[in-house]
Design an enzyme around this catalytic site. Structure first.
Site, PDB file in Angstrom:
ATOM      1  N   HIS A 135       0.907  -1.262   0.014  1.00 22.81           N
ATOM      2  CA  HIS A 135       0.008  -0.124  -0.003  1.00 22.81           C
ATOM      3  C   HIS A 135       0.847   1.198   0.017  1.00 22.81           C
ATOM      4  CE1 HIS A 135      -3.876   2.098   1.326  1.00 22.81           C
ATOM      5  NE2 HIS A 135      -2.908   3.208   1.719  1.00 22.81           N
ATOM      6  N   GLU A 136       1.827   1.174   0.947  1.00 21.79           N
ATOM      7  CA  GLU A 136       2.584   2.469   1.109  1.00 21.79           C
ATOM      8  C   GLU A 136       3.615   2.451  -0.206  1.00 21.79           C
ATOM      9  OE1 GLU A 136       1.861   4.635   2.980  1.00 21.79           O
ATOM     10  OE2 GLU A 136       0.552   3.425   4.254  1.00 21.79           O
ATOM     11  N   HIS A 139       1.672   4.474  -2.868  1.00 15.74           N
ATOM     12  CA  HIS A 139       1.625   5.866  -2.763  1.00 15.74           C
ATOM     13  C   HIS A 139       3.118   6.383  -3.115  1.00 15.74           C
ATOM     14  CE1 HIS A 139      -2.044   6.286  -0.674  1.00 15.74           C
ATOM     15  NE2 HIS A 139      -1.681   5.265   0.473  1.00 15.74           N
ATOM     16  N   ASP A 214      -7.659   7.205   2.405  1.00 10.59           N
ATOM     17  CA  ASP A 214      -7.160   7.552   1.322  1.00 10.59           C
ATOM     18  C   ASP A 214      -8.414   8.246   0.360  1.00 10.59           C
ATOM     19  OD1 ASP A 214      -4.776   7.214   2.065  1.00 10.59           O
ATOM     20  OD2 ASP A 214      -4.799   5.305   0.784  1.00 10.59           O
TER      21      ASP A 214
HETATM   22 ZN    ZN Z   1      -2.968   4.921   2.107  1.00 11.88          ZN
END
Ligand code: ZN
Length: 360
Positions: A135-136, A139, A214
């Site tokens: 996930h990170e 980003h 998010d």
């Molecule tokens: Zn996120």
């Protein structure tokens, strides 16, 4: 000026402060009363350096602490944030039995102020760790692949739980940002979407709650672009909403919305299209650079926190540089006391604009 009840030659200056000038009785603001208004905004880099000087007056600093560097690294911090930063840095130094506060203490204090305290008591399962890392990494990779002018540079990305978040990708503007443009806002939405997309890519289409925040932030941003900032070509430069950011602490007034049901539907469509086009843009980047995404996620699982140089190396497939100044475990701290509730305040966005977006 002469104010009712005072003679002008008495040398009395009356000042008042409020966060709600909108509710002041106009009679108070007539000429001769509170008739000068000074708005105190967030400090700029010079202001921050001066504020830091004030708050470090009684704090012993190592010789290599340069407050102007600290000031440059803290755009969007208010005076209170800076005071908090100095306080946290001093606490950290004290925990390590140091006589003086060093640059590393400031750096770690900044992480704490920006992203919330690390929650060492939260143990992620291997599966959660993997999900959070992807996930990170999503980003981060999308932020790194955007044209530099349109995004804030990556400062740090971690999968150490902090506050409410399991991981944080932290971007820090290079300088004070007073205004954001459309391409910046669009890039921001793409970056926000990237966490969910990366999870889907890594977990075979699985969708988790981790992207909830998010999605909320991205949707609100898109709605503002359409309804407040006139950034939708179809709807034009018309204000369709109450201006929520009434410059001061807001009241939530219910006002009639002032446009037709047909317009409401059009707004919803525009918001949807805006978010989806950025979703697709992010997906394109992540699938094109799937190998870099994987390298980033693996590096995150291994190190749990990456600085900008490590992120660059992972993306380019170079060997990672040594980890950024990793905090050594505190030598004297006795028991792992539960973190007081107060320290677990959710990450606080700087600059009135989400800089670090937590993903739960
Ligand atoms: Zn996120």
């Amino acid at each position: 000026v002469e104010m009712d009840g005072f003679e002008s030659n008495e040398g009395v200056i009356l000042m008042a402060a409020t966060t709600r000038p909108d509710v002041l009785d106009p009679a108070l603001l007539r000429p001769g009363r509170f008739d000068r208004r000074i708005i105190v905004g967030l400090p700029d880099v010079r202001g921050r350096a001066s504020i830091l000087e004030v708050h470090t007056r009684k704090v012993p600093l190592e010789d290599n602490v340069d407050l102007s560097v600290v000031a440059r690294g803290t755009p969007g911090f208010s005076g209170a944030d800076l005071e908090n930063l100095v306080n946290e840095a001093a606490l950290l130094a004290a925990r390590f039995n140091k006589e003086r506060v060093g640059p590393n203490d400031f750096e770690r204090a900044k992480d704490k102020v920006l992203m919330g305290a690390e929650r060492k008591s939260v143990i992620l399962s291997e599966e959660e760790k993997r999900t959070t890392a992807w996930h990170e990494a999503g980003h981060t990779l999308v932020a790194m692949k955007m044209p530099e002018r349109h995004v804030d540079p990556i400062h740090k990305v971690t999968i150490i739980p902090r506050g409410q978040a399991l991981g944080v990708t932290q971007q820090l503007p290079e300088e004070d940002r007073h205004n954001i443009d459309r391409r910046y806002a669009e890039a921001r939405i793409a970056i926000l979407m990237a966490g969910r997309i990366a999870e889907e890519l890594a977990l075979d289409g699985q969708q988790t709650t981790g992207a909830g925040n998010d999605i909320e932030v991205a949707t609100n941003l898109a709605r503002k672009m359409v309804c407040e900032w006139g950034m939708s070509d179809a709807l034009g430069p018309i204000a369709y909403a109450k201006n929520e950011s009434e410059p001061f602490l807001g009241r939530d007034i219910q006002r009639p919305k002032g446009y037709s049901e047909a317009t409401a539907q059009q707004i919803d469509r525009e918001v949807h299209d805006l978010v989806m086009s950025q979703y697709n843009r992010a997906k394109e980047i992540l699938t094109t650079h799937a190998d870099a995404l994987e390298r980033l996620a693996v590096a995150l699982i291994e190190r749990e926190a990456l600085g900008l140089e490590e992120v660059k190396a992972a993306i380019e497939g170079r060997p990672l540089p040594p980890p950024m100044a990793a905090p050594k475990p505190a030598p004297v701290i006795t028991s792992d006391k539960p973190v007081p509730q107060q320290e677990e305040a959710p990450a606080k966005p700087a600059a009135g604009f989400p800089v670090a977006e937590p993903s739960t």
